[in-house]
Design a protein around this motif. Structure first.
Motif, short mmCIF file in Angstrom:
data_model
loop_
_atom_site.label_atom_id
_atom_site.label_comp_id
_atom_site.label_asym_id
_atom_site.label_seq_id
_atom_site.Cartn_x
_atom_site.Cartn_y
_atom_site.Cartn_z
N UNK A 348 0.92 -1.15 0.01
CA UNK A 348 -0.04 0.00 0.13
C UNK A 348 0.93 1.30 0.07
N UNK A 349 0.98 1.96 -0.99
CA UNK A 349 1.73 3.22 -1.28
C UNK A 349 0.98 4.34 -0.57
N UNK A 350 -0.45 4.46 -0.38
CA UNK A 350 -1.31 5.48 0.39
C UNK A 350 -2.53 5.16 0.04
N UNK A 351 -3.29 5.56 1.28
CA UNK A 351 -4.84 5.69 1.41
C UNK A 351 -5.37 6.93 1.43
N UNK A 352 -6.31 7.33 0.54
CA UNK A 352 -6.95 8.46 0.54
C UNK A 352 -8.71 8.60 0.78
N UNK A 353 -9.05 9.06 1.57
CA UNK A 353 -10.72 9.04 1.61
C UNK A 353 -11.02 10.12 2.58
N UNK A 354 -12.21 10.74 2.29
CA UNK A 354 -12.57 11.71 3.30
C UNK A 354 -11.77 12.82 3.70
N UNK A 355 -11.88 13.38 4.89
CA UNK A 355 -11.29 14.63 5.46
C UNK A 355 -10.14 14.11 6.00
N UNK A 356 -8.84 14.91 5.44
CA UNK A 356 -7.68 14.53 5.95
C UNK A 356 -6.76 15.91 6.33
N UNK A 357 -7.38 17.06 6.76
CA UNK A 357 -6.80 18.07 7.29
C UNK A 357 -6.73 18.30 8.70
N UNK A 358 -6.31 19.41 8.93
CA UNK A 358 -6.35 19.54 10.70
C UNK A 358 -7.54 19.07 11.31
N UNK A 359 -7.35 18.73 12.52
CA UNK A 359 -8.68 18.24 13.47
C UNK A 359 -9.47 17.35 12.72
N UNK A 360 -10.62 17.47 13.40
CA UNK A 360 -11.60 15.92 12.77
C UNK A 360 -12.67 16.86 12.08
N UNK A 361 -13.30 15.84 11.17
CA UNK A 361 -14.80 16.60 10.52
C UNK A 361 -15.41 15.34 10.17
N UNK A 362 -16.62 15.63 11.03
CA UNK A 362 -17.18 14.31 11.28
C UNK A 362 -18.17 13.94 9.92
N UNK A 363 -17.66 13.08 8.86
CA UNK A 363 -18.08 12.81 7.89
C UNK A 363 -18.28 11.21 7.56
N UNK A 364 -19.22 10.93 6.78
CA UNK A 364 -18.93 9.33 6.16
C UNK A 364 -18.61 9.79 4.80
N UNK A 365 -17.34 9.61 4.33
CA UNK A 365 -16.89 9.53 2.95
C UNK A 365 -17.69 8.72 1.91
N UNK A 366 -18.13 9.39 0.84
CA UNK A 366 -18.62 8.51 -0.34
C UNK A 366 -17.71 7.86 -1.06
N UNK A 367 -16.48 8.16 -0.87
CA UNK A 367 -15.23 7.59 -1.66
C UNK A 367 -14.03 7.40 -0.90
N UNK A 368 -13.17 6.17 -1.28
CA UNK A 368 -12.10 5.94 -0.80
C UNK A 368 -10.96 5.29 -1.79
N UNK A 369 -9.91 5.68 -1.64
CA UNK A 369 -8.92 5.06 -2.91
C UNK A 369 -7.56 4.66 -2.23
N UNK A 370 -7.08 3.43 -2.44
CA UNK A 370 -6.00 2.97 -2.10
C UNK A 370 -4.93 2.90 -3.34
N UNK A 371 -3.87 3.33 -3.15
CA UNK A 371 -2.85 3.35 -4.20
C UNK A 371 -1.79 2.14 -3.91
N UNK A 372 -1.51 1.16 -4.85
CA UNK A 372 -0.86 -0.03 -4.56
C UNK A 372 0.13 -0.14 -5.63
N UNK A 373 1.16 -0.98 -5.18
CA UNK A 373 2.17 -1.39 -6.07
C UNK A 373 2.33 -2.70 -5.90
N UNK A 374 2.42 -3.70 -6.86
CA UNK A 374 2.66 -4.94 -6.73
C UNK A 374 3.96 -5.27 -7.50
N UNK A 375 4.79 -5.70 -6.99
CA UNK A 375 6.28 -6.22 -7.29
C UNK A 375 5.91 -7.83 -7.74
N UNK A 376 6.63 -7.93 -9.39
CA UNK A 376 6.34 -9.33 -9.86
C UNK A 376 8.00 -9.84 -10.08
N UNK A 377 7.88 -11.17 -9.68
CA UNK A 377 9.28 -12.01 -10.12
C UNK A 377 9.19 -13.03 -11.21
#
Length: 507
Positions: A348-377
Motif C-alpha cells: 500500500x503506497x497510500x490511502x486517501x478518503x474523506x477528510x485529512x486536514x487539521x482536526x476532525x470533520x465528522x463525515x461519512x466519505x462517499x469514496x476511498x482510494x488505495x494506491x498500490x504497487x505489486x512487485x513481480x518476479x
C-alpha cells in the motif's frame, strides 16, 4: 527507476591520495595498452561544466504524475544529447508524455543500446533541508560535496556522468569505440505506461536489433564503495483501487454526516475489507488467488549469490541506512535477502478518503482510494497478475471496486555470462572492486522491453559513483568525494569511458 537496490544505492578523487585504496588509484593506461590520459584530462578540465549541466537538469522539474514540466524536460534532454554528439535526436510522441530516440554513429563494429529517463518523482519542499529544485552543492559529512535535488541520483546524476564521458572522449580527439542507440522516456516514475509505443516504432526497433545489449547509467556504489551487479529486476503493477457509494450501490453518493453511519454503509470500510483479503494477516505475503502460482524458484546459482551477499554485506549497516530494527517476521539476514530477491509483494503506497486536514470533520466519505504497487518476479507477468487481482476481488464480493492500472511491466532477467555483464565485472575489478552478483533488483525498471520478445537482449545497470534519497527528501549525488572508496562525478564519468571500451572488446 526507478528503483531501490539491495542496500542504499549509489570520485575519482581530485588527485592521488597517499595510502588510498586500490579503487582510488588512477589507471590511465590499461593493461591492454590503451591510453586514456587525454580523456581523463578532459574529464577534469570540464568538471565545472559537467556540474553545471547536472544542476541545470535538476532545476528543470519534470514530474509525469503531475504533468509538470515534462515537455520542457524532454526538450532539455534533446538539447543535452545533441550537445554530447548524438544526431539525429528525435522527439517521439506517445499517448502520454513524449520520449526520445537518438543515435551516435561512430563507425564502430559494435552497437550498444542506452536507456535514459528524464522524469522524476513528486516532492514536498517542506521536507527538504535544501530546496529540491535549487540543485545546491552541499557538504555532506563523511562523503564530501554533493548536489542535492530531486532527480540527483534517480537518474540525472548518473546520466550526466555518462554524458560527461561522451564530451570528454570527443574533446580528447578520440572516437567512441561503439555506436550508440539511445531511447528515453518521461514516464518511468509512473510505471512507463507508454514506453512500448516508443520502442515499437519501426525505426527504433530496427536500431535496437543492431545492439548487442542495453544499459542504464546508474550510481552503483554503496557507502563502502562496493558494487552489486543486478542480473535482472522485479516487474511492477501500479494501480488504484477505488471504492465509491455510486459504483457499489450502497453507501452515500456524496459525503454525509458521520452520525448516519448507524444505518448507512461506508465505502471506506468496504475498501479496507477488500484490502485485507489481498495479504496474509501480518500483511507480509500476497494472498491474491493464484498470484504466485508461476513464481520461478531460485536456482542453485542464485541461492549461492544470496549466500555470498549475506556474508559480505553488513546487516547492521543496512538496517541503519533503512532506519529499521527488524525484518518481517524477525527472519534472519540470509532469509531477508532471499525474500528481497525472490518474493512478489503487495504494497500500500497510500490511502486517501474523506477528510485529512487539521482536526476532525465528522463525515461519512462517499469514496476511498488505495494506491498500490505489486512487485513481480519471474515467471509472473503484469497482464496475468492484474487479471488475477480483479478475479480475486470479484470472487469475494468486491467486484464493484474499480481497479485502475496506471502503469507497470514484467520482470527482467539477464544471463551472468552475457557480454554486457562480463564487461561490467571487468571494469569494476580493474577499479579494485570485487562486484557482488545479485539475482535481481528489488526495484523495477522497464528493461522487459529489451530482454523480452522480440529483442531478447541482455540489459542492466552500470556506473561507479554514489547517491541516495531516491523518491525521498534530500536526494543527493556525490560530486567530489572525501571517501577514497567512493567515486564522485569525474570518477563516475571515467567508469563509462572504461565501460564503452570494454563493451567494444568483449564478445
Amino acid at each position: 527507476m526507478t528503483r531501490p537496490i539491495l542496500i542504499d544505492r549509489r570520485t575519482f578523487l581530485e588527485g592521488a591520495v597517499a595510502g588510498a585504496t586500490a579503487l582510488a588509484r588512477p589507471r590511465w593506461t590499461r593493461a591492454d595498452g590503451r591510453d586514456f590520459v587525454g580523456i581523463r584530462a578532459q574529464i577534469e578540465k570540464r568538471h565545472d561544466e559537467s556540474v553545471q549541466r547536472l544542476q541545470e537538469w535538476i532545476r528543470q522539474p519534470s514530474i509525469a504524475a503531475e504533468n509538470r514540466g515534462v515537455s520542457e524536460g524532454c526538450d532539455l534532454m534533446i538539447r543535452l544529447l545533441r550537445d554530447a554528439g548524438f544526431g539525429p535526436v528525435t522527439r517521439v510522441e506517445t499517448d502520454g508524455q513524449p520520449g526520445v530516440f537518438a543515435r551516435l554513429d561512430a563507425g564502430a563494429p559494435r552497437t550498444i543500446g542506452v536507456y535514459l529517463m528524464y522524469d522524476v518523482k513528486q516532492v514536498d519542499p517542506a521536507e527538504w533541508s535544501s530546496p529540491p529544485w535549487a540543485a545546491a552543492l552541499v557538504d555532506r559529512p563523511g562523503l564530501g560535496k554533493v548536489v542535492m535535488g530531486r532527480g540527483a541520483v534517480n537518474q540525472k546524476g548518473p546520466q550526466s556522468a555518462f554524458l560527461a564521458a561522451l564530451h570528454a572522449i570527443r574533446s580528447a580527439g578520440r572516437k567512441l569505440p561503439v555506436n550508440l542507440v539511445l531511447v528515453a522516456e518521461g514516464e518511468e516514475e509512473i510505471g512507463s505506461p507508454h514506453f512500448q509505443q516508443i520502442i515499437r516504432k519501426p525505426d527504433v526497433q530496427a536500431a535496437l536489433r543492431s545492439c548487442t545489449g542495453v544499459f542504464m547509467p546508474f550510481a552503483s556504489q554503496g557507502l563502502d564503495g562496493e558494487v552489486q551487479i543486478n542480473l535482472g529486476a522485479k516487474g511492477i503493477i501500479e494501480l488504484e483501487l477505488v471504492a465509491s457509494g455510486e459504483r457499489w450501490g450502497r453507501g452515500p453518493r456524496k459525503d454525509i454526516h458521520s452520525s448516519l453511519k448507524a444505518y448507512i454503509d461506508s465505502p471506506a470500510w468496504h475498501l479496507v475489507q477488500a484490502l485485507v483479503t489481498l495479504v496474509t494477516a501480518d500483511g507480509n505475503e500476497p494472498a491474491i488467488d493464484g498470484f504466485a502460482d508461476k513464481v520461478r524458484a531460485l536456482s542453485n546459482a542464485e541461492k549461492s549469490m544470496i549466500a555470498e551477499a549475506s556474508r559480505r554485506i553488513k546487516e547492521d549497516g543496512t538496517k541503519k541506512q533503512l532506519g529499521i530494527e527488524h525484518w518481517v517476521r524477525d527472519v534472519g539476514w540470509p532469509e531477508a535477502l532471499e525474500r528481497l530477491a525472490s518474493r512478489p509483494t503487495v504494497n500500500i503506497e497510500g490511502l486517501v478518503g474523506g477528510y485529512t486536514g487539521p482536526g476532525g470533520k465528522t463525515i461519512l466519505p462517499h469514496k476511498a482510494i488505495a494506491k498500490l504497487d505489486l512487485r513481480l518476479v519471474p515467471d509472473m507477468t503484469a497482464a496475468e497478475s492484474l487479471a488475477k487481482l480483479k478475479a480475486h476481488l470479484a470472487k469475494r464480493g468486491f467486484g464493484d471496486i474499480e481497479v485502475n492500472m496506471t502503469g507497470g511491466y514484467d520482470p527482467t532477467t539477464t544471463p551472468a555470462d552475457s557480454a554486457l555483464i562480463r564487461a561490467q565485472a571487468a571494469v569494476y575489478r580493474r577499479s579494485g572492486i570485487d562486484p557482488l552478483l545479485w539475482p535481481r533488483l528489488g526495484g523495477s525498471w522497464p528493461g522487459y522491453v529489451f530482454t523480452g520478445e522480440p529483442l531478447r537482449l541482455p540489459a542492466g545497470h552500470f556506473g561507479l559513483g554514489h547517491g541516495s534519497g531516491a523518491h525521498a527528501p534530500d536526494e543527493y549525488y556525490v560530486i567530489e568525494s572525501r571517501n577514497p572508496k567512493v567515486q564522485g562525478l569525474d570518477g563516475a564519468a571515467y567508469s563509462f569511458v572504461e565501460y564503452l571500451h570494454e563493451l567494444a572488446a568483449t564478445s
